[in-house]
Design an enzyme around this catalytic site. Structure first.
Site, PDB file in Angstrom:
ATOM      1  N   GLN A  87       6.869 -47.882  -1.565  1.00 38.17           N
ATOM      2  CA  GLN A  87       7.784 -48.875  -2.132  1.00 38.17           C
ATOM      3  C   GLN A  87       7.050 -49.833  -3.052  1.00 38.17           C
ATOM      4  OE1 GLN A  87      10.013 -50.897   0.884  1.00 38.17           O
ATOM      5  NE2 GLN A  87      10.889 -52.391  -0.516  1.00 38.17           N
ATOM      6  N   CYS A  93      13.843 -50.430   0.484  1.00 40.27           N
ATOM      7  CA  CYS A  93      13.248 -49.595   1.533  1.00 40.27           C
ATOM      8  C   CYS A  93      14.288 -48.638   2.115  1.00 40.27           C
ATOM      9  CB  CYS A  93      12.634 -50.457   2.628  1.00 40.27           C
ATOM     10  SG  CYS A  93      13.818 -51.514   3.507  1.00 40.27           S
ATOM     11  N   HIS A 251      13.527 -53.900   8.390  1.00 41.08           N
ATOM     12  CA  HIS A 251      12.909 -52.979   7.435  1.00 41.08           C
ATOM     13  C   HIS A 251      13.170 -51.541   7.877  1.00 41.08           C
ATOM     14  CE1 HIS A 251      10.036 -51.690   4.417  1.00 41.08           C
ATOM     15  NE2 HIS A 251       9.292 -51.069   5.321  1.00 41.08           N
TER      16      HIS A 251
END
Length: 720
Positions: A87, A93, A251
């Site tokens: 990333q 993400c 995340h």
């Protein structure tokens, strides 16, 4: 013998050309001219970045081709893998985790990234990729100019920094949604579905024991499902915070493999995860730096391909995974792979027969018309789009079939526990029912650097035989409860539910939480062979004249006679202005009519080419207006002199006119003049227009017109 029949448009073999760009045609033109492709539809400019430009000139963005960035640039280096994707400076993400999952399934990967693409000659600076978009595959063409800052790719890059396929996939997806900035923030399931056309759903980690969860995820991976996971952040400020174990809250991580190892007499269940950043790894037991590996045989470490390096990929035990992570996102390629242990390992295997049929529909929530809101808004919920579902064939659910109860599937005990007996009994009941999976996705909610998802849900109602084929009104929904639903309203792209329903007729109602939230959506229904889906619309009809034939009031007769004595000319008729003055002297002030509406009323009568009305016509028309005023007043509950367009269909039914959803939407848009509330004169114009169109249709002699039907006729003339 091979068939020459062309694959249907929108299939993976014949995808829709995004922005009408044909890859082969452009490639041939560029090779012939010797010019590298420069894509004018997604230019190498700041607007394609979709975010504010950095004021620091040192951080200016340049657009460069791979060979200009790296001498050793290649499209794919060796084979594709999870570490090809890292990333960059973009909060996407969710997309890259989904892409990491995709690399684990070669048969699915080549659908998105067509093979035989390279940076070697013949090279024209052009690449193409395919994404699933609401029931159709779309091919996106891009040039290979990529945003670079201070010599490095600004966004996605490979771990070796020589490989460019992932950066180009990211660029193609950014073009599809509008800009790179439009990729900021999202749900992993969104990327998973767009890479596969599959069905994405969430699983609460806490709903299963570590061993059962590990077994479920292992089975899902073997069936070709894409898997990812995340730790829920308690607040916006917690997103991106690194825990003491090296894990990042809010995340997305890809789950790339599961395995088990022997340590002494213990069997350790493991999961392999990957952080799309390409660095920042888990630091707990069984991580790359975990001492637990020291006591393990070298052969065992080699078998599971242990790599102790900072590449974002790491192992974690099932026990620790269950205690640290909150949600697992899964994406099954078709409904059969939602059933554990019943399908082959290869999701694309032709030996995996599917008895499912797919029905797909697109719908609209239109302000003041079909955006009725949730069930708490009783006056307007029934106006939401309705889809008819007819279930005729019972089916035999698989033994481990999991539905919306989301119960554990733990079969470790030899003898049946009371809970298992209960489930067995429930399975017998399912065998007499129809299995159906409903998914609803909202469309086009990514705008610039913001994602704005509406809170959406759907409800399913059983329809009694006497109401089949009819548009269900407010009364039905006041008296009946849904037999199935997607769950709580959620602000995410898609909601779905797998259900077991008795054979019969149902309707699916798609809604947003609040009324008047405008949007587009896509519904797909997976059901067993023999079951059908259709929109809950019907043939428009009119019984206007009998309903409107009401006797005039004595005072109205006196008013008409008096007006004609003072206003009518030598022809003993009233023109539009004279008619307006008379009507407005009789009607309440909130119901006064403008001159244009009076003109429409005159042209709605048989005047034999004149633009005026006789005494009898005037008296009949005034009686009709009294009736319309009474009906309008019934729906003007706050006595404001206006009516909510949500109630237009019901008000028209009271007049004697039944209109389907599309016609009602056009009427509302035209005669409410874009407002959320329709004045009385708008209602009068609406009824007058409809009355004329119904009469014209009845007098139409063309068989072609009759074959198309009244609905088509109304839609054709309402736009004029």
């Amino acid at each position: 013998m091979a068939s020459n029949k062309k694959a249907p448009l929108g299939s993976i073999e014949n995808p829709i050309k995004f922005m009408d760009q044909d890859f082969k045609t452009i490639l041939e033109e560029c090779l012939k001219s010797g010019q590298l492709f420069c894509d004018s539809t997604f230019p190498a400019e700041q607007k394609s970045i979709g975010m504010p430009e950095d004021a620091d000139p040192k951080k200016a963005i340049k657009w460069q081709r791979p060979k200009e960035i790296s001498e050793n640039a290649v499209f794919v280096e060796g084979t594709t893998g999870t570490t090809d994707i890292c990333q960059g400076q973009l909060g996407n993400c969710w997309l890259l985790a989904a892409l990491s999952c995709l690399t684990m399934h070669p048969t699915l990967f080549v659908k998105v990234v067509p093979p035989s693409q390279s940076l070697k000659k013949p090279y024209a600076g052009i690449f193409h990729f395919r994404f699933w978009q609401y029931g159709e595959w779309v091919e996106v063409v891009v040039d290979d100019r990529l945003p670079v800052r201070e010599g490095r790719l600004l966004f996605s890059y490979s771990h070796t920094r020589h490989e460019y396929w992932s950066a180009l996939v990211e660029k193609a997806y950014a073009k599809l949604v509008g800009s790179y900035g439009s990729l900021k923030g999202g749900n992993i399931s969104e990327g998973m579905e767009d890479f596969t056309g599959g069905i994405a759903y969430s699983l609460n980690v806490s709903s299963r024991t570590p061993r059962v969860l590990w077994r479920s995820l292992t089975a899902a991976l073997s069936r070709g499902s894409l898997l990812s996971c995340f730790i829920e952040a308690s607040s916006y400020h917690d997103v991106g915070k690194v825990t003491g174990d090296g894990l990042i809250k809010g995340h997305a991580y890809a789950i790339t493999d599961t395995d088990k190892v022997k340590k002494a007499s213990d069997e350790i269940l493991l999961l392999r995860l990957r952080n799309p950043w390409g660095f920042v790894e888990y630091r707990g037991p069984w991580s790359d730096k975990g001492k637990e590996w020291d006591d393990l045989d070298k052969a065992e470490k080699e078998r599971i391909d242990l790599k102790k390096r900072e590449d974002g990929e790491f192992w974690i035990s099932a026990e620790d995974f269950s205690s640290l992570f909150d949600i697992v996102e899964l994406c099954s390629v078709n409904p059969d792979t939602l059933v554990e242990g019943t399908t082959p390992a290869s999701p694309s295997s032709p030996a995996a027969p599917s008895t499912w049929t797919i029905s797909e529909h697109e719908g609209l929530w239109i302000t003041g018309s079909s955006a009725g809101g949730s069930r708490r808004y009783k006056k307007s919920f029934w106006k939401n789009p309705q889809f008819e579902l007819v279930l005729t064939e019972q089916d035999q659910p698989e033994e481990d079939d999991e539905d919306d109860d989301d119960e554990d599937d733990d079969d470790e005990e030899e003898e049946m526990t009371p809970e298992e007996k209960k489930r067995a009994e429930k399975q017998k009941q399912k065998a007499k029912q129809c299995t159906v999976l409903v998914e609803m996705l909202q469309k086009n909610r990514r705008q610039k650097d913001k994602v704005h998802f509406l809170y959406i849900a759907f409800h399913i109602y059983k329809v009694p035989s006497e109401l089949q084929g009819m548009c269900l009104d407010r009364t039905f929904f006041m008296k009946n409860r849904p037999v199935g639903r997607s769950g709580k309203y959620q602000a995410q792209r898609g909601v779905w539910r797998k259900l077991h329903l008795d054979p019969g007729n149902y309707i699916i109602v798609a809604s947003t939480y609040r009324p008047n939230n405008t949007g587009e959506f896509f519904v797909r229904i997976f059901s067993k062979t023999g079951n059908t889906l259709g929109t809950q619309d019907f043939t428009c009809s009119s019984g206007y004249l009998p309903v409107m034939a009401t006797p005039s009031l004595p005072e109205d007769h006196v008013r008409v006679e008096k007006t004609f004595e003072t206003e009518a000319g030598p022809d003993d008729r009233l023109n539009a202005k004279e008619l307006m003055n008379m009507f407005n002297s009789v009607l309440d002030r909130d119901y006064h009519l403008p001159l244009e509406t009076c003109r429409q009323l005159i042209f709605g009568e048989d005047t034999k080419g004149r633009s005026s009305l006789s005494r009898k016509q005037t008296e009949t028309l005034l009686s009709s207006l009294r009736n319309l005023q009474s009906i309008f007043f019934q729906f003007d509950e706050d006595s404001s002199g206006t009516m909510s367009p949500f109630e237009l269909s019901t008000a028209l039914e009271a007049v004697g006119m039944q209109c389907d959803g599309q016609v009602a939407q056009l009427l509302s848009a035209r005669f409410a003049s874009g407002d959320l509330h329709m004045p009385f004169h708008g209602f009068v114009s609406c009824v007058t227009r409809l009355r004329t169109l119904f009469a014209l249709y009845e007098s139409e002699s063309s068989q072609e017109v009759k074959d198309r039907g009244i609905n088509s006729w109304l839609l054709q003339f309402l736009v004029l």
